[in-house]
Design an enzyme around this catalytic site. Structure first.
Site, PDB file in Angstrom:
ATOM      1  N   LYS A 142      82.321 -40.590  -4.881  1.00  0.00           N
ATOM      2  CA  LYS A 142      81.892 -39.299  -4.314  1.00  0.00           C
ATOM      3  C   LYS A 142      80.607 -39.430  -3.515  1.00  0.00           C
ATOM      4  CE  LYS A 142      83.569 -36.146  -6.722  1.00  0.00           C
ATOM      5  NZ  LYS A 142      83.881 -35.292  -7.839  1.00  0.00           N
TER       6      LYS A 142
ATOM      7  N   ASN B  95      87.181 -20.488 -11.239  1.00  0.00           N
ATOM      8  CA  ASN B  95      87.107 -21.584 -12.213  1.00  0.00           C
ATOM      9  C   ASN B  95      86.106 -21.217 -13.304  1.00  0.00           C
ATOM     10  OD1 ASN B  95      84.376 -22.677 -11.522  1.00  0.00           O
ATOM     11  ND2 ASN B  95      85.387 -22.913  -9.536  1.00  0.00           N
TER      12      ASN B  95
ATOM     13  N   PRO C 275      85.717 -25.388   3.109  1.00  0.00           N
ATOM     14  CA  PRO C 275      84.738 -26.333   3.642  1.00  0.00           C
ATOM     15  C   PRO C 275      84.006 -27.014   2.487  1.00  0.00           C
ATOM     16  CG  PRO C 275      83.949 -24.071   3.837  1.00  0.00           C
ATOM     17  CD  PRO C 275      85.368 -23.993   3.362  1.00  0.00           C
ATOM     18  N   ASP C 276      83.627 -28.257   2.690  1.00  0.00           N
ATOM     19  CA  ASP C 276      82.837 -28.958   1.667  1.00  0.00           C
ATOM     20  C   ASP C 276      81.358 -28.752   1.993  1.00  0.00           C
ATOM     21  OD1 ASP C 276      81.398 -30.908   0.143  1.00  0.00           O
ATOM     22  OD2 ASP C 276      83.329 -31.849  -0.276  1.00  0.00           O
ATOM     23  N   ILE C 277      80.691 -27.952   1.170  1.00  0.00           N
ATOM     24  CA  ILE C 277      79.305 -27.559   1.455  1.00  0.00           C
ATOM     25  C   ILE C 277      78.371 -28.766   1.338  1.00  0.00           C
ATOM     26  CG2 ILE C 277      77.411 -26.065   0.683  1.00  0.00           C
ATOM     27  CD1 ILE C 277      79.770 -24.163  -0.306  1.00  0.00           C
TER      28      ILE C 277
ATOM     29  N   LYS D  90      97.033  -4.747  -2.222  1.00  0.00           N
ATOM     30  CA  LYS D  90      97.423  -5.398  -3.481  1.00  0.00           C
ATOM     31  C   LYS D  90      98.903  -5.795  -3.433  1.00  0.00           C
ATOM     32  CE  LYS D  90      97.786  -4.662  -8.375  1.00  0.00           C
ATOM     33  NZ  LYS D  90      97.927  -3.704  -9.442  1.00  0.00           N
TER      34      LYS D  90
ATOM     35  N   ASP E 272      88.196 -25.792  -4.304  1.00  0.00           N
ATOM     36  CA  ASP E 272      88.624 -26.725  -3.253  1.00  0.00           C
ATOM     37  C   ASP E 272      89.528 -26.042  -2.236  1.00  0.00           C
ATOM     38  OD1 ASP E 272      87.284 -29.003  -4.150  1.00  0.00           O
ATOM     39  OD2 ASP E 272      88.747 -29.230  -5.776  1.00  0.00           O
TER      40      ASP E 272
ATOM     41  N   PHE F 208      76.937 -32.832  -7.600  1.00  0.00           N
ATOM     42  CA  PHE F 208      77.380 -32.974  -8.979  1.00  0.00           C
ATOM     43  C   PHE F 208      78.806 -33.506  -8.974  1.00  0.00           C
ATOM     44  CE2 PHE F 208      74.671 -31.155 -12.361  1.00  0.00           C
ATOM     45  CZ  PHE F 208      73.556 -30.911 -11.579  1.00  0.00           C
TER      46      PHE F 208
HETATM   47  O1  C5P Z   1      84.695 -32.926  -4.575  1.00  0.00           O
HETATM   48  P1  C5P Z   1      84.118 -32.326  -5.796  1.00  0.00           P
HETATM   49  O2  C5P Z   1      84.378 -30.873  -5.939  1.00  0.00           O
HETATM   50  O3  C5P Z   1      84.392 -33.086  -7.059  1.00  0.00           O
HETATM   51  O4  C5P Z   1      82.545 -32.509  -5.570  1.00  0.00           O
HETATM   52  C1  C5P Z   1      81.583 -31.906  -6.388  1.00  0.00           C
HETATM   53  C2  C5P Z   1      80.306 -31.745  -5.647  1.00  0.00           C
HETATM   54  O5  C5P Z   1      80.540 -31.278  -4.325  1.00  0.00           O
HETATM   55  C3  C5P Z   1      79.416 -30.707  -6.263  1.00  0.00           C
HETATM   56  O6  C5P Z   1      78.080 -31.040  -5.979  1.00  0.00           O
HETATM   57  C4  C5P Z   1      79.824 -29.436  -5.551  1.00  0.00           C
HETATM   58  O7  C5P Z   1      78.793 -28.469  -5.563  1.00  0.00           O
HETATM   59  C5  C5P Z   1      80.066 -29.951  -4.160  1.00  0.00           C
HETATM   60  N1  C5P Z   1      81.120 -29.238  -3.418  1.00  0.00           N
HETATM   61  C6  C5P Z   1      80.768 -28.465  -2.349  1.00  0.00           C
HETATM   62  N2  C5P Z   1      81.730 -27.818  -1.624  1.00  0.00           N
HETATM   63  C7  C5P Z   1      83.030 -27.966  -1.934  1.00  0.00           C
HETATM   64  C8  C5P Z   1      83.404 -28.758  -3.025  1.00  0.00           C
HETATM   65  C9  C5P Z   1      82.422 -29.374  -3.755  1.00  0.00           C
HETATM   66  O8  C5P Z   1      79.575 -28.319  -2.080  1.00  0.00           O
HETATM   67  N3  C5P Z   1      83.942 -27.335  -1.224  1.00  0.00           N
END
Ligand code: C5P
Length: 404
Positions: A340, A210, A306-308, A288, A278, A326
């Protein structure tokens, strides 16, 4: 005014960064320090003695002859009446003189006729900086006890890009404060910042990415460090230099970012500014992927990363006391940020508009809204550095207020 009563003798040598030394004088005086200045002949080509005198409100010493009149002060007294000698910019030439013990002008004489601690803020062209002579001189000076701040990496006045840029004024001030043993509001606290994009491989040469530049996250890591925090910055692939004084862990994928983040625990404060992908490709190809004539393009099967942020916020006993996320949105900013906050379980969301018209992605400015469960604070358009500085102060206050 926590530098009150501290006496600094600032030697300004002949480098283009001398203009930053004027700001340095102001910042140090704002904090209560007395700043007396010595200008080398070269330094006086870049900033005028008049400007230096006006800002320091002290007499400026610019050559040996100025010491012979009634109000003059001997080079011995100049250094004796200082707690710290700061050389900014420290040019290759002046450092060479210092290393060799030359004393052919006022600056080098003052520096030789002194047993006071010296802080060097080197500034020069990158080839001069990397030259073995300069590095050997610096090593000599450091072996004798000189302290060093910078240089950083970036655009140099000579038009080249690389090492040699004088440390930012805020970093020189922070180094001076550290020298005097002054704690910042975040001294003794550990912080974790994620920054930049992640790259999710499709095959060994292609990836999903991104537009995040990492500028905001890196600036936050730097701002927290300047307030005294011990900062670990977990960064996805970016082209930015490492912020000085910060421990940087470089990663590529979200999975690696999560692992590095969990390894950095325990921390008191976590700021997740990374634009984590995501989704990742469920089964990246080992070789390749080939384009084959007549065969339709392949489809990518994605799976969730995973969502950190959410993982940190739900880390039980290891949960940082303050978890900040953020929300980069292109519409209905505050609504999305509130949702969020609940969904991720964090304490604060910094919401910013990243619609193409805002220029936030990759740009230098940002308009942010601080969303907590009970309040929304909207800040005006600011540079990403200013946002980082304000946010770091805000978080330091929150942590301070919550201290047992
Ligand atoms: O869900 P979204 O991507 O909009 O959320 C943004 C926030 O979540 C940011 O603080 C981003 O660093 C964190 N995030 C994360 N891991 C992910 C997706 C988002 O830590 N996989």
């Amino acid at each position: 005014m926590h530098l009150s009563g501290r006496r600094i003798l600032l030697v300004i040598a002949g480098g283009i960064a001398a203009y930053k030394s004027l700001d340095l004088i102001r910042r140090l005086r704002e904090k209560g320090a007395t700043v007396r200045c010595v200008l080398t002949r070269g330094g006086a080509q870049f900033v005028t003695p008049l400007a230096v005198a006006a800002l320091s409100e002290e007499r400026v010493y610019d050559d040996l002859f100025s010491l012979t009149d009634d109000n003059g002060m001997s080079h011995i007294r100049l250094s004796r009446e200082a707690d710290l000698l700061v050389v900014a910019p420290a040019t290759a030439d002046l450092m060479a003189k210092m290393a060799a013990g030359l004393a052919d002008d006022l600056a080098s004489t003052v520096l030789l006729a002194s047993d006071k601690p010296i802080l060097l803020a080197p500034s020069m062209n990158l080839l001069m900086w990397s030259h073995p002579a300069t590095q050997a001189n610096l090593a000599t000076l450091k072996a004798r006890g000189a302290l060093q701040v910078g240089p950083g990496t970036g655009d140099l006045a000579c038009g080249e890009v690389g090492d040699g840029r004088m440390a930012d004024v805020a970093d020189i001030v922070a180094a001076i404060e550290r020298f005097f043993g002054l704690p910042g509001p975040l001294s003794g606290r550990k912080a974790l910042v994620t920054s930049g994009p992640t790259h999710e491989p499709i095959d060994p040469v292609r990836f999903i990415a991104n537009r995040s530049s990492g500028k905001q996250g890196h600036a936050i890591a730097q701002a927290l460090q300047r307030l005294g925090a011990e900062v670990t910055l977990v960064s996805g692939p970016v082209t930015l230099p490492d912020p000085p004084g910060v421990t940087v862990v470089r990663v590529e994928t979200a999975a690696q970012m999560l692992e590095a983040t969990l390894s950095a625990l325990p921390v008191e404060l976590a700021v997740c500014a990374a634009a984590v992908a995501d989704w990742r490709v469920a089964a990246p190809a080992v070789e390749k992927r080939k384009k084959v004539e007549g065969v339709p393009p392949p489809s990518l099967v994605l799976e969730a990363n995973p969502d950190i942020l959410a993982t940190l916020a739900a880390a039980g006993e290891r949960r940082p006391r303050l978890v900040v996320g953020f929300a980069a949105e292109t519409e209905r900013l505050i609504d999305h940020a509130r949702a969020k906050l609940t969904r991720k379980g964090c304490d604060l969301i910094v919401a910013n508009d990243v619609s193409p018209a805002s220029g936030t992605f990759g740009g230098d400015a940002n308009t942010v809204h601080l969303v907590t469960p009970d309040q929304v604070r909207s800040w005006p358009l600011m540079s990403k550095t200013a946002v980082a500085e304000q946010l770091a102060l805000f978080l330091a206050e929150r942590l301070g207020a919550e201290s047992p």
